[in-house]
Scaffold this active site. Structure first.
Site, PDB file in Angstrom:
ATOM      1  N   GLU A 105      10.486   0.842  10.132  1.00 24.11           N
ATOM      2  CA  GLU A 105      11.453   1.913   9.842  1.00 24.11           C
ATOM      3  C   GLU A 105      10.709   3.214  10.139  1.00 24.11           C
ATOM      4  OE1 GLU A 105      14.432   1.263   9.171  1.00 24.11           O
ATOM      5  OE2 GLU A 105      14.374  -0.786   8.431  1.00 24.11           O
TER       6      GLU A 105
ATOM      7  N   GLY B 203       3.576   3.538  13.511  1.00 25.01           N
ATOM      8  CA  GLY B 203       4.309   2.306  13.815  1.00 25.01           C
ATOM      9  C   GLY B 203       3.730   1.594  15.039  1.00 25.01           C
TER      10      GLY B 203
ATOM     11  N   GLU C  28      10.281  15.423  15.370  1.00 28.13           N
ATOM     12  CA  GLU C  28      10.634  15.353  13.955  1.00 28.13           C
ATOM     13  C   GLU C  28       9.784  16.366  13.177  1.00 28.13           C
ATOM     14  OE1 GLU C  28       9.507  11.788  11.792  1.00 28.13           O
ATOM     15  OE2 GLU C  28      11.478  11.746  10.857  1.00 28.13           O
TER      16      GLU C  28
ATOM     17  N   GLY D 225       7.335   4.594   8.052  1.00 29.63           N
ATOM     18  CA  GLY D 225       6.457   5.734   8.310  1.00 29.63           C
ATOM     19  C   GLY D 225       6.741   6.316   9.678  1.00 29.63           C
ATOM     20  N   SER D 226       5.729   6.953  10.228  1.00 29.05           N
ATOM     21  CA  SER D 226       5.934   7.680  11.484  1.00 29.05           C
ATOM     22  C   SER D 226       5.920   6.727  12.680  1.00 29.05           C
ATOM     23  CB  SER D 226       4.825   8.718  11.642  1.00 29.05           C
ATOM     24  OG  SER D 226       3.575   8.060  11.690  1.00 29.05           O
ATOM     25  N   THR D 227       6.508   7.178  13.759  1.00 31.47           N
ATOM     26  CA  THR D 227       6.535   6.386  14.986  1.00 31.47           C
ATOM     27  C   THR D 227       5.110   6.178  15.506  1.00 31.47           C
ATOM     28  OG1 THR D 227       8.778   7.040  15.514  1.00 31.47           O
ATOM     29  CG2 THR D 227       7.403   6.373  17.363  1.00 31.47           C
TER      30      THR D 227
ATOM     31  N   CYS E  14      13.779  10.558   6.711  1.00 30.52           N
ATOM     32  CA  CYS E  14      13.869  10.073   8.089  1.00 30.52           C
ATOM     33  C   CYS E  14      15.302  10.208   8.603  1.00 30.52           C
ATOM     34  CB  CYS E  14      13.421   8.630   8.150  1.00 30.52           C
ATOM     35  SG  CYS E  14      14.250   7.625   6.914  1.00 30.52           S
TER      36      CYS E  14
ATOM     37  N   LYS F 168       0.842  -1.195   0.000  1.00 29.07           N
ATOM     38  CA  LYS F 168       0.000   0.000   0.000  1.00 29.07           C
ATOM     39  C   LYS F 168       0.873   1.239   0.000  1.00 29.07           C
ATOM     40  CE  LYS F 168      -1.698   2.709   3.056  1.00 29.07           C
ATOM     41  NZ  LYS F 168      -1.612   3.978   2.287  1.00 29.07           N
TER      42      LYS F 168
HETATM   43  P1  NAP Z   1       2.704   7.867   8.234  1.00 27.05           P
HETATM   44  O1  NAP Z   1       1.629   8.829   8.443  1.00 27.05           O
HETATM   45  O2  NAP Z   1       3.125   6.987   9.348  1.00 27.05           O
HETATM   46  O3  NAP Z   1       2.274   6.996   6.971  1.00 27.05           O
HETATM   47  C1  NAP Z   1       3.079   5.952   6.467  1.00 27.05           C
HETATM   48  C2  NAP Z   1       2.197   4.946   5.775  1.00 27.05           C
HETATM   49  O4  NAP Z   1       1.331   4.349   6.749  1.00 27.05           O
HETATM   50  C3  NAP Z   1       1.277   5.551   4.715  1.00 27.05           C
HETATM   51  O5  NAP Z   1       1.128   4.640   3.658  1.00 27.05           O
HETATM   52  C4  NAP Z   1      -0.012   5.706   5.479  1.00 27.05           C
HETATM   53  O6  NAP Z   1      -1.127   5.754   4.634  1.00 27.05           O
HETATM   54  C5  NAP Z   1      -0.012   4.463   6.331  1.00 27.05           C
HETATM   55  N1  NAP Z   1      -0.878   4.508   7.500  1.00 27.05           N
HETATM   56  C6  NAP Z   1      -1.373   5.587   8.151  1.00 27.05           C
HETATM   57  N2  NAP Z   1      -2.156   5.198   9.181  1.00 27.05           N
HETATM   58  C7  NAP Z   1      -2.152   3.854   9.188  1.00 27.05           C
HETATM   59  C8  NAP Z   1      -2.757   2.864  10.016  1.00 27.05           C
HETATM   60  N3  NAP Z   1      -3.530   3.176  11.047  1.00 27.05           N
HETATM   61  N4  NAP Z   1      -2.524   1.557   9.741  1.00 27.05           N
HETATM   62  C9  NAP Z   1      -1.746   1.205   8.710  1.00 27.05           C
HETATM   63  N5  NAP Z   1      -1.147   2.098   7.887  1.00 27.05           N
HETATM   64  C10 NAP Z   1      -1.350   3.402   8.120  1.00 27.05           C
HETATM   65  O7  NAP Z   1       4.028   8.560   7.760  1.00 27.05           O
HETATM   66  P2  NAP Z   1       4.172   9.668   6.661  1.00 27.05           P
HETATM   67  O8  NAP Z   1       3.767  10.950   7.251  1.00 27.05           O
HETATM   68  O9  NAP Z   1       3.545   9.210   5.400  1.00 27.05           O
HETATM   69  O10 NAP Z   1       5.743   9.630   6.418  1.00 27.05           O
HETATM   70  C11 NAP Z   1       6.631  10.372   7.173  1.00 27.05           C
HETATM   71  C12 NAP Z   1       7.208   9.555   8.296  1.00 27.05           C
HETATM   72  O11 NAP Z   1       7.866   8.406   7.768  1.00 27.05           O
HETATM   73  C13 NAP Z   1       8.249  10.296   9.078  1.00 27.05           C
HETATM   74  O12 NAP Z   1       8.069  10.079  10.444  1.00 27.05           O
HETATM   75  C14 NAP Z   1       9.547   9.662   8.625  1.00 27.05           C
HETATM   76  O13 NAP Z   1      10.593   9.768   9.510  1.00 27.05           O
HETATM   77  C15 NAP Z   1       9.141   8.271   8.396  1.00 27.05           C
HETATM   78  N6  NAP Z   1      10.098   7.614   7.510  1.00 27.05           N
HETATM   79  C16 NAP Z   1      10.928   6.660   8.027  1.00 27.05           C
HETATM   80  C17 NAP Z   1      11.874   6.056   7.225  1.00 27.05           C
HETATM   81  C18 NAP Z   1      12.816   5.015   7.766  1.00 27.05           C
HETATM   82  O14 NAP Z   1      13.326   4.236   6.976  1.00 27.05           O
HETATM   83  N7  NAP Z   1      13.059   4.940   9.046  1.00 27.05           N
HETATM   84  C19 NAP Z   1      11.976   6.414   5.905  1.00 27.05           C
HETATM   85  C20 NAP Z   1      11.132   7.407   5.418  1.00 27.05           C
HETATM   86  C21 NAP Z   1      10.177   7.974   6.229  1.00 27.05           C
HETATM   87  P3  NAP Z   1      -1.716   7.186   4.205  1.00 27.05           P
HETATM   88  O15 NAP Z   1      -0.610   7.943   3.593  1.00 27.05           O
HETATM   89  O16 NAP Z   1      -2.758   6.833   3.228  1.00 27.05           O
HETATM   90  O17 NAP Z   1      -2.252   7.799   5.455  1.00 27.05           O
END
Ligand code: NAP
Ligand code: MG
Length: 500
Positions: free
Chosen positions: A260, A243, A394, A238-240, A294, A185
């Site tokens: 991650e 996660g 962050e 994605g976000s903590t 990230c 997804k």
């Molecule tokens: P996010 O809000 O956590 O979303 C990540 C993914 O999870 C998206 O596909 C999102 O879908 C989905 N998602 C949201 N709510 C969910 C739920 N309840 N159950 C399952 N999936 C769900 O993160 P983001 O704002 O897109 O990305 C930024 C974050 O990613 C930052 O915190 C960044 O540090 C982190 N990141 C980490 C790494 C690493 O390798 N450590 C790399 C890149 C980014 P939708 O978009 O449709 O809501």
């Protein structure tokens, strides 16, 4: 297919349907997600929105494809990944445009980094597929015990919007090389390059059901996938905060989870640092990809003896960064990827000020009227104290905090003061100090006299609330497999346990 026209020239054909069981199909409930270009907030496409019945169908297709894919010779799985790498390179011109339009990444960066790194990751995992060997354990006499690595089954992959194309390869590469099938997804705001990847996977001959790609909302499709009992592992970036939800959602069938998550990288410049290189590398560390990384070096820690001279140069470089339309090859920084995210980043300017932070440059959208409709934020540098929210949370934008330190002990204490532990780095000519910090920084990755280096062979991931598990390299092949221990009695003379 829908057609979208881009300012760069002729219209791009954009795939907008779900990819399930080797075919592009409409969503069961008919929902649509509007996908926008962050340069001007114009609509690029409307993609199908996956909901529970679509995820069920995709998981069923992936489960059906699994036994044959698992049995496929590892070298043949690898060969398909190598073909996919070639297909990505052949499609580079299209992918560059599509990714730049959807994400706002400068075309210069997509061309030099995102697309080649995506191909490189697929090529690496194509090559590793048949090199994951088992072990023989020296157990009791008369027994042969061997350990093989087996694929888990269906992997659910959930990825964010900051590197949508690249993260396809980081998840698909090892999962497929290891013999798993997948349901992925992409993030709702940047699904286009993942759908293009689906088309390329079909074109190079991945069997139907091995890869399924379904745009959808996180709290709907993502949550349902994370809970699904037919899924053996969730690989999440994605976000903590999300996660944590994934971990809870995984509890139903105790599926494996790889996380991650966020980061708040400390980038430490000592008084013996090579200053020119440190200035340049520190700017890349935060401003590349508009700071939406990230592993961004979002906390700049400066030794007090060089802080002023470093800042003079760093601020001059930041001011000189060309902010503009991502499709212009001269652009060095594009817009943030969505309006909502731009607003969130700008809200941290107020957070900084409330706690006494000083905005040294930026903190606003650019004044250029040509950029007014877009999600732009100027490179922003804020002097703040380590305990301040802007140094702990962050921000995920072109927003870097500057904090001064007096000695090594203080630098290390500040570096290790957040809940995160993804990456961090230091600039110094002292070899012993470099090794000391490499040992003592509480992070999964450390860069010395550089920052934000990644390679498909080098383990990538964090500690603390940056998550667990590692992408890339042999580590990733272990993440996507389980070990199976096989015992064989090879000595017919071993006496039975019950003597009768
Ligand atoms: P996010 O809000 O956590 O979303 C990540 C993914 O999870 C998206 O596909 C999102 O879908 C989905 N998602 C949201 N709510 C969910 C739920 N309840 N159950 C399952 N999936 C769900 O993160 P983001 O704002 O897109 O990305 C930024 C974050 O990613 C930052 O915190 C960044 O540090 C982190 N990141 C980490 C790494 C690493 O390798 N450590 C790399 C890149 C980014 P939708 O978009 O449709 O809501
Ligand atoms: Mg977009």
């Amino acid at each position: 297919m829908s057609t979208a026209t881009s300012p760069a020239g002729p219209g791009l054909q954009i795939e907008t349907r779900l990819f399930i069981g080797g075919e592009f199909v409409d969503a069961a409930q008919g929902g649509r997600i509007v996908v926008t270009n962050p340069h001007d907030n114009s609509t690029l496409a409307e993609v199908a929105e996956a909901t529970a019945p679509d995820i069920d169908r995709a998981v069923a297709a992936a489960r059906q494809a699994f036994p044959a894919w698992k049995k496929t010779a590892a070298a043949d799985r690898g060969r398909l990944l190598l073909k996919l790498a070639d297909a990505i390179e052949a499609d580079a011109g299209y992918l560059e445009q599509l990714e730049a339009l959807d994400t706002g990444h400068p075309i210069r960066d997509v061309r030099n980094l995102d697309v080649p790194r995506t191909a490189a990751a697929f090529r690496y995992f194509g090559g590793i597929a048949d090199k994951v060997e088992g072990r023989i354990i020296p157990v009791d006499a008369g027994f042969l015990n061997y350990v093989k690595r087996e694929p888990i089954g269906v992997v659910g992959a959930i990825v964010p919007w900051n590197f949508p194309l690249l993260f396809c390869s980081w998840k698909m590469g090892p999962a497929l090389a290891a013999g798993n099938t997948m349901v992925m997804k992409p993030a709702e705001i940047t699904p286009l390059s993942a759908l293009r990847m689906a088309a390329l996977a079909a074109r190079v001959g991945f069997p139907p059901g091995v890869v399924n790609i379904l745009p959808g909302y996180g709290h709907v499709a993502g949550q349902y996938l994370a809970e699904h009992r037919g899924v053996g592992k969730i690989a999440f970036t994605g976000s903590t905060a999300v996660g944590r939800k994934i971990v809870q959602a995984s509890a139903g069938n105790l599926k494996r989870v790889q996380l991650e998550l966020g980061g708040k990288g400390a980038n430490i410049v000592f008084d013996d640092a090579p200053i020119e290189a440190a200035v340049n590398g520190s700017a890349f560390a935060i401003f590349h990809n508009q700071g939406q990384a990230c592993i961004a070096g979002s906390r700049l820690l400066l030794h007090e003896a060089i802080a002023d001279q470093f800042l003079d140069r760093f601020l001059a470089l930041a001011r000189s960064i060309t902010v503009g339309n991502p499709l212009d090859p001269a652009t060095e920084m594009g817009p943030l990827t969505s309006a909502g995210h731009r607003d969130r980043v700008l809200s941290y300017v107020e957070v900084a000020k409330e706690q006494g932070g000083r905005i040294l440059i930026g903190g606003t959208p650019p004044s250029d009227p040509a950029l007014r409709e877009g999600c732009y934020v100027e490179p922003t540098v804020v002097e703040a104290r380590s305990a301040d929210r802007v140094c702990q949370e962050e921000v995920f934008g072109p927003f870097v905090t500057v904090t001064r330190f007096k000695d090594e002990a203080e630098a290390l204490e500040i570096a290790n003061s957040t809940i995160y532990g993804l990456g961090g780095g230091l600039w110094t000519k002292s070899l012993t100090r470099a090794h000391r910090f490499a040992d003592e920084m509480h992070t999964g990755m450390v860069w010395i006299n550089s920052y934000k280096r990644v390679h498909p062979g080098s383990p990538f991931g964090g500690v603390g609330e940056s998550g667990y598990g590692r992408e890339m390299g042999f580590d990733a092949m272990h993440e996507y497999t389980d070990s199976k221990s096989v015992w064989i009695n090879v000595d017919a003379t071993i006496p039975p346990f019950y003597k009768r």
